[in-house]
Design an enzyme around this catalytic site. Structure first.
Site, PDB file in Angstrom:
ATOM      1  N   GLN A  78       0.830  -1.220   0.000  1.00  0.00           N
ATOM      2  CA  GLN A  78       0.000   0.000   0.000  1.00  0.00           C
ATOM      3  C   GLN A  78       0.858   1.262   0.000  1.00  0.00           C
ATOM      4  OE1 GLN A  78      -2.890   0.391  -0.789  1.00  0.00           O
ATOM      5  NE2 GLN A  78      -3.968  -1.519  -0.396  1.00  0.00           N
ATOM      6  N   SER A  79       2.054   1.159  -0.546  1.00  0.00           N
ATOM      7  CA  SER A  79       2.981   2.295  -0.551  1.00  0.00           C
ATOM      8  C   SER A  79       2.422   3.523  -1.282  1.00  0.00           C
ATOM      9  CB  SER A  79       4.276   1.859  -1.243  1.00  0.00           C
ATOM     10  OG  SER A  79       5.085   2.974  -1.527  1.00  0.00           O
ATOM     11  N   ASN A  80       2.421   4.661  -0.557  1.00  0.00           N
ATOM     12  CA  ASN A  80       2.068   5.929  -1.197  1.00  0.00           C
ATOM     13  C   ASN A  80       3.162   6.354  -2.163  1.00  0.00           C
ATOM     14  OD1 ASN A  80      -0.329   6.478   0.462  1.00  0.00           O
ATOM     15  ND2 ASN A  80       1.154   6.619   2.129  1.00  0.00           N
TER      16      ASN A  80
END
Ligand SMILES: Cc1ncc(COP(=O)(O)O)c(C=O)c1O
Length: 339
Positions: A78-80
């Site tokens: 879920q890396s921004n």
């Protein structure tokens, strides 16, 4: 402020700057401090801005100047940072590839939040097991692309190299200008810290501008004892890149606090959950459970406990990441489950 000016560096326009700075009237009233928020959740270009866009303007400027046609980066599923790097690559016409570590297992049939956006953008996504070395996966792919004649820009986690960090040196100068225009002096600046690039850039910007605000980065995952030295090293690498090697940052130039991590990265904390609800319910602003909500819980605790001198002017740097509110339940936690 000193007379130094930010140097000309390769930069591509990706976001919308300056980002808004506004007062948190009700939080100010509740705590007795003069509390402001810098909205780097509004950096653009898509709905979901965040701190990475500042870094990516310089990273992509550098990539284009160097003639790269692929960009590779790393993060959690879920890396921004990964999602924003993909966004930036699409804007610049580069091909994005990401290697995402599975800390919370995604459901392949039900992609959520940033992972969903990654696929809308059509990025090449590789999901790799937790604990593995991402570079052992990317190295053969880079070799393959280079053998085909491509040039691949390998961007570290968080975009935190000497090029990307310049985005937050500049971001600090932008914030100081805004404070100055309002006749305000920033006494304290609070934000989140992960890979450390944002904090490094802010600390470098503070020194570059000869400013005296106390900067505190709230950790979102536990780090070893050398974290502050690494952040200072990153700050100095950016200052070198800017041609400002006479300005130096030491670990004493900024604060870190690991007291609000909770059980760990991507695990919601009770204090973070309460802070997200409080900012939403009193100010209408959304923060996320992984980064900004945890930092906010730290800052609000400092203010509620009157840890800062009376009359202080305080700024919270909102680094974005609100897509995590639409992620897997293990990441979101119980924030929406109470009336
Ligand atoms: C929303 C958000 N805030 C803060 C951070 C931390 O920034 P840095 O990695 O520069 O320390 C990140 C990093 O991924 C992020 O996504």
């Amino acid at each position: 402020m000193s007379k130094r000016t930010f140097p000309e560096l390769p930069r591509t326009s990706i976001g919308f700057f300056p980002t808004p700075l506004h007062r948190l009237d009700r939080i100010s009233e509740q705590t007795g401090y003069d509390v402001w928020i810098k909205r780097d959740d509004f950096t653009g270009r898509n709905l979901y801005g965040g701190n990475k866009i500042r870094k990516l303007e310089f990273l992509m400027g550098y990539a284009l100047a160097q003639g790269y046609d692929y960009v590779i980066t790393y993060g959690a599923t879920q890396s921004n940072h990964a999602m924003q790097t993909i966004t930036a690559a699409r804007i610049c016409g580069l091909e994005p590839i990401v290697y995402l570590t599975s800390i919370v297992e995604p459901d392949p049939a039900d992609a959520r939040a940033n992972l969903l956006l990654d696929s809308i953008y059509g990025a090449e996504v590789h999901i790799i097991p937790e604990g593995s070395d991402p570079h052992s996966f990317s190295a053969p792919r880079i070799a393959e692309l280079e053998a085909q004649g491509h040039r691949v820009y390998d961007v570290p986690v968080g975009g935190s190299n000497e090029v990307g960090i310049c985005g937050y040196v500049n971001g600090y100068l932008e914030l100081l200008e805004q404070m100055k225009a309002m006749g305000k002096h920033m006494d304290y600046l609070f934000t989140t810290t992960g890979s450390g690039g944002t904090l490094a850039g802010l600390a470098a910007g503070r020194k570059f501008a000869d400013d005296d605000a106390v900067i505190t980065g709230f950790l979102v995952g536990l780090k070893d004892d050398h974290y502050k030295e690494r952040v200072a090293g990153l700050a100095n690498s950016a200052l070198d890149h800017m041609g400002a090697s006479d300005v130096r940052v030491s670990p004493d130039d900024f604060e870190t606090d690991d007291g609000y991590v909770g059980e760990g990265y991507e695990i919601p904390s009770a204090a973070g959950t309460a802070a997200i609800r409080r900012l939403a319910r009193y100010e209408g602003i959304l923060t996320d459970p992984v980064y900004s909500g945890k930092a906010l819980s730290g800052m609000l605790d400092y203010l509620d406990r009157k840890k800062l001198p009376e009359g202080s002017t305080v700024v919270f740097l909102h680094t974005g990441g609100t897509t995590a509110l639409f992620a897997e339940h293990a990441i979101v936690g119980p924030v929406g489950e109470e009336a």
